[in-house]
Every structure is written in C-alpha cells, then in structure tokens.
Design a protein around this motif. Structure first.
Motif, PDB file in Angstrom:
ATOM      1  N   ALA A  17       0.841  -1.374   0.212  1.00 14.31           N
ATOM      2  CA  ALA A  17       0.008   0.043   0.137  1.00 14.31           C
ATOM      3  C   ALA A  17       0.711   1.169   0.013  1.00 14.31           C
ATOM      4  O   ALA A  17       0.183   2.532  -0.144  1.00 14.31           O
ATOM      5  N   ALA A  18       2.135   0.929   0.255  1.00 15.88           N
ATOM      6  CA  ALA A  18       3.156   2.296   0.226  1.00 15.88           C
ATOM      7  C   ALA A  18       2.973   3.257  -0.882  1.00 15.88           C
ATOM      8  O   ALA A  18       3.215   4.648  -0.749  1.00 15.88           O
ATOM      9  N   PRO A  19       2.841   2.780  -2.117  1.00 15.53           N
ATOM     10  CA  PRO A  19       2.605   3.919  -3.354  1.00 15.53           C
ATOM     11  C   PRO A  19       1.414   4.850  -3.189  1.00 15.53           C
ATOM     12  O   PRO A  19       1.412   5.891  -3.755  1.00 15.53           O
ATOM     13  N   VAL A  20       0.587   4.503  -2.249  1.00 16.14           N
ATOM     14  CA  VAL A  20      -0.592   5.544  -1.838  1.00 16.14           C
ATOM     15  C   VAL A  20      -0.019   6.863  -1.367  1.00 16.14           C
ATOM     16  O   VAL A  20      -0.032   7.757  -1.590  1.00 16.14           O
ATOM     17  N   LEU A  21       0.905   6.383  -0.323  1.00  9.00           N
ATOM     18  CA  LEU A  21       1.483   7.485   0.210  1.00  9.00           C
ATOM     19  C   LEU A  21       2.579   8.389  -0.481  1.00  9.00           C
ATOM     20  O   LEU A  21       2.345   9.523  -0.512  1.00  9.00           O
ATOM     21  N   LEU A  22       3.188   7.586  -1.281  1.00  6.08           N
ATOM     22  CA  LEU A  22       4.070   8.317  -2.197  1.00  6.08           C
ATOM     23  C   LEU A  22       3.314   9.193  -3.173  1.00  6.08           C
ATOM     24  O   LEU A  22       3.694  10.394  -3.394  1.00  6.08           O
ATOM     25  N   GLY A  23       2.085   8.530  -3.628  1.00  6.98           N
ATOM     26  CA  GLY A  23       1.462   9.352  -4.388  1.00  6.98           C
ATOM     27  C   GLY A  23       0.828  10.779  -4.007  1.00  6.98           C
ATOM     28  O   GLY A  23       0.653  11.851  -4.602  1.00  6.98           O
ATOM     29  N   VAL A  98       5.616  -1.446  -5.312  1.00  6.89           N
ATOM     30  CA  VAL A  98       6.522  -0.605  -5.254  1.00  6.89           C
ATOM     31  C   VAL A  98       7.198  -0.198  -6.473  1.00  6.89           C
ATOM     32  O   VAL A  98       7.174   1.034  -6.948  1.00  6.89           O
ATOM     33  N   LEU A  99       7.506  -1.015  -7.128  1.00  6.18           N
ATOM     34  CA  LEU A  99       8.509  -0.734  -8.241  1.00  6.18           C
ATOM     35  C   LEU A  99       7.567  -0.336  -9.588  1.00  6.18           C
ATOM     36  O   LEU A  99       8.048   0.715 -10.178  1.00  6.18           O
ATOM     37  N   ILE A 100       6.254  -0.951  -9.925  1.00  7.58           N
ATOM     38  CA  ILE A 100       5.862  -0.483 -10.963  1.00  7.58           C
ATOM     39  C   ILE A 100       4.973   0.968 -10.508  1.00  7.58           C
ATOM     40  O   ILE A 100       5.003   1.769 -11.623  1.00  7.58           O
ATOM     41  N   CYS A 101       4.347   1.158  -9.646  1.00  7.80           N
ATOM     42  CA  CYS A 101       3.873   2.439  -9.071  1.00  7.80           C
ATOM     43  C   CYS A 101       4.947   3.454  -9.120  1.00  7.80           C
ATOM     44  O   CYS A 101       4.573   4.713  -9.505  1.00  7.80           O
ATOM     45  N   SER A 102       5.991   3.306  -8.560  1.00 10.10           N
ATOM     46  CA  SER A 102       6.992   4.261  -8.582  1.00 10.10           C
ATOM     47  C   SER A 102       7.407   4.753  -9.910  1.00 10.10           C
ATOM     48  O   SER A 102       7.556   6.005 -10.291  1.00 10.10           O
ATOM     49  N   CYS A 103       7.727   3.707 -10.789  1.00  7.02           N
ATOM     50  CA  CYS A 103       7.983   4.079 -12.180  1.00  7.02           C
ATOM     51  C   CYS A 103       7.001   4.837 -13.054  1.00  7.02           C
ATOM     52  O   CYS A 103       7.100   5.615 -13.817  1.00  7.02           O
ATOM     53  N   MET A 104       5.679   4.275 -12.706  1.00  3.51           N
ATOM     54  CA  MET A 104       4.458   5.175 -13.329  1.00  3.51           C
ATOM     55  C   MET A 104       4.442   6.625 -12.670  1.00  3.51           C
ATOM     56  O   MET A 104       4.410   7.545 -13.841  1.00  3.51           O
ATOM     57  N   TYR A 105       4.797   6.961 -11.420  1.00  2.00           N
ATOM     58  CA  TYR A 105       4.705   8.089 -10.955  1.00  2.00           C
ATOM     59  C   TYR A 105       6.055   8.790 -11.689  1.00  2.00           C
ATOM     60  O   TYR A 105       5.722  10.209 -12.280  1.00  2.00           O
ATOM     61  N   LEU A 106       7.173   8.308 -11.817  1.00  3.82           N
ATOM     62  CA  LEU A 106       8.278   9.004 -12.536  1.00  3.82           C
ATOM     63  C   LEU A 106       8.048   9.251 -14.005  1.00  3.82           C
ATOM     64  O   LEU A 106       8.215  10.486 -14.599  1.00  3.82           O
ATOM     65  N   TYR A 107       7.100   8.328 -14.750  1.00  2.00           N
ATOM     66  CA  TYR A 107       6.980   8.615 -15.983  1.00  2.00           C
ATOM     67  C   TYR A 107       5.783   9.724 -16.179  1.00  2.00           C
ATOM     68  O   TYR A 107       6.020  10.624 -17.043  1.00  2.00           O
ATOM     69  N   ALA A 108       5.046   9.865 -15.430  1.00  3.43           N
ATOM     70  CA  ALA A 108       4.124  10.809 -15.491  1.00  3.43           C
ATOM     71  C   ALA A 108       4.606  12.292 -15.209  1.00  3.43           C
ATOM     72  O   ALA A 108       4.092  13.293 -15.548  1.00  3.43           O
ATOM     73  N   ARG A 117      11.343  -2.094 -20.711  1.00  2.00           N
ATOM     74  CA  ARG A 117      12.344  -2.794 -20.253  1.00  2.00           C
ATOM     75  C   ARG A 117      12.351  -3.098 -18.674  1.00  2.00           C
ATOM     76  O   ARG A 117      12.714  -4.311 -18.367  1.00  2.00           O
ATOM     77  N   ILE A 118      11.761  -2.303 -17.920  1.00  2.00           N
ATOM     78  CA  ILE A 118      11.612  -2.420 -16.586  1.00  2.00           C
ATOM     79  C   ILE A 118      10.683  -3.561 -16.270  1.00  2.00           C
ATOM     80  O   ILE A 118      11.050  -4.722 -15.547  1.00  2.00           O
ATOM     81  N   CYS A 119       9.499  -3.704 -16.895  1.00  2.00           N
ATOM     82  CA  CYS A 119       8.579  -4.957 -16.834  1.00  2.00           C
ATOM     83  C   CYS A 119       9.250  -6.186 -17.262  1.00  2.00           C
ATOM     84  O   CYS A 119       8.878  -7.066 -16.607  1.00  2.00           O
ATOM     85  N   GLY A 120       9.991  -6.052 -18.256  1.00  2.00           N
ATOM     86  CA  GLY A 120      10.727  -7.358 -18.955  1.00  2.00           C
ATOM     87  C   GLY A 120      11.901  -8.016 -18.045  1.00  2.00           C
ATOM     88  O   GLY A 120      11.835  -8.987 -17.782  1.00  2.00           O
ATOM     89  N   LEU A 121      12.463  -6.871 -17.323  1.00  2.00           N
ATOM     90  CA  LEU A 121      13.522  -7.277 -16.401  1.00  2.00           C
ATOM     91  C   LEU A 121      12.880  -8.069 -15.195  1.00  2.00           C
ATOM     92  O   LEU A 121      13.498  -8.769 -14.581  1.00  2.00           O
ATOM     93  N   LEU A 122      11.713  -7.325 -14.773  1.00  2.00           N
ATOM     94  CA  LEU A 122      11.071  -7.778 -13.541  1.00  2.00           C
ATOM     95  C   LEU A 122      10.386  -9.182 -13.830  1.00  2.00           C
ATOM     96  O   LEU A 122      10.533 -10.012 -12.786  1.00  2.00           O
TER      97      LEU A 122
END
Length: 216
Positions: A17-23, A98-108, A117-122
């Motif tokens: 749930a931590a990405p909610v706080l980051l968001g 954490v990984l996907i939501c953080s990357c989604m925020y950074l992209y936004a 590439r990140i999803c492929g590596l994951l």
C-alpha cells in the motif's frame, strides 16, 4: 501459520500500500491524467485519472496480496508449505506494487522511464526466482504445478517440479537477454508464458502415462 508470520503479513501489506503515500506526497506535481498501461515496447496505451492511479492500483494489489495470503494459509496441505516458499508469496505483490507504481509516477512526472524494459527485467527475474524455488515445493493445492497426476503421486510431483524449475529459470534467462537486447515483443512474451505454463503440465501427464504402463 498466521501467528508465526503475522509480522511479515502486516509488513508486506503495508509495503504493498506504500505507493498510495508516495502518490499523496507527489499529488500536487502529478498530472490529472496518468499513463497506467503500457505495451511491450514501453509505449503508453492506457490512461487513468490521478485518483485511480494513486488509490485504485495499489489498492487492487493489496487485495491480491491478501487473497494470496489467505489462500495459502487455508491450503488443506499447508503443512507442506516451507517457510521460504510462503515468504516468497508474501513479497511478490509488495515488490510489484512499489516498483511499478514508482516507475508510473516517474513517467508521469516526465522522467525517461522505459516501462517496457523495467517490466521485462522484473518478469525475467521473477521467472528465475520461481524456477529456483519450484524443485523445493512440496505437494500443495496453492503452489506449484497442480496437475491431477502430480497431486496424486509424489514422485510425479517431484519430477515435474524439477523439470519445471529448470524450464522457468531458462525462460527467465531468455526473458532477461531479450529485454536487455531490446528485442522482446508481444509474440516472445506469449511464447514464454505458454512454454512455462504448458510444458510442465505435459511433462506431468507423460510421466503418468509412462509409469502407469510400467505398473501394468
């Protein structure tokens, strides 16, 4: 199992749930519309509201986390579930969240994040980790290659999971190489998923047929 892992369950649910706080911390900087779905090349092909991205996506993963936890703890053969296997189950959703939501925020926010590439590596790393654990997996109804022939025969189960473990690790290595080379596409992804899903089940069936004939 619940009493022994209560702290880990609480921790992993909070991390999921931590990405909610980051968001919320980034709320004023995030755009009103956020790319929440990407194709295999990392190009956005689906968008959602900021509220949906910040609350619904982590919330969905929290539900998945709790369902996986509950399902594993209520397995009729839960005594066969090793502690390391259960911890692996508990940490998959938190890492993805954490990984996907953080990357989604950074992209936004306009950072050059290669989601494909990140999803492929994951995915490649997950395949390798799961493949490493499969041979250690004992008969259960919630983990492993749950064919009727493997569940009915411990030898079939063990041989199937040794084969499946090598296959998953090999598929993960291929996934990583193709992702690093930048040639991973939808076709390759579907092929990898079908291979790791179907070949262990086929192996289990063939093992059953071979040994059934030997017993006649």
């Amino acid at each position: 199992m619940l009493k022994k892992n209560k702290g880990t369950i609480i921790l992993t649910t909070l991390v999921t749930a931590a990405p909610v706080l980051l968001g919320l911390l980034l709320w004023s900087r995030l755009p009103d519309t956020i790319a929440t779905h990407f194709d295999i090349a990392g190009e956005p092909n689906g968008w959602s509201s900021k509220a949906f991205a910040v609350f619904a996506i982590p919330g969905f993963l929290v539900v998945c986390q709790l369902l996986c936890t509950f399902g594993t703890m209520t397995d009729p053969r839960k005594k066969n579930i090793q502690q390391k296997m259960f911890r692996l189950v508990l940490w998959i959703c938190p890492v993805i969240s954490v990984l996907i939501c953080s990357c989604m925020y950074l992209y936004a926010l306009g950072y050059g994040v290669d989601m494909g590439r990140i999803c492929g590596l994951l995915v490649g790393l997950l395949f390798i980790i799961i493949g490493n654990y499969l041979p250690k997996c004992r008969q259960t109804y919630t983990m492993g290659v749950k064919t009727p022939w493997a569940l009915a025969d411990e030898e079939n189960w063990n041989h199937t999971h040794r084969f499946g473990g090598r296959l998953w690790m090999a598929a993960g290595a291929v996934f990583l190489v193709l992702t690093v080379l930048g040639v991973m596409n939808t076709v390759w992804t579907l092929v990898m998923i079908l291979v790791v899903a179907l070949l262990p089940a086929l192996y289990s069936f063939l093992y059953y047929l071979r040994h059934q004939q030997e017993d006649i």
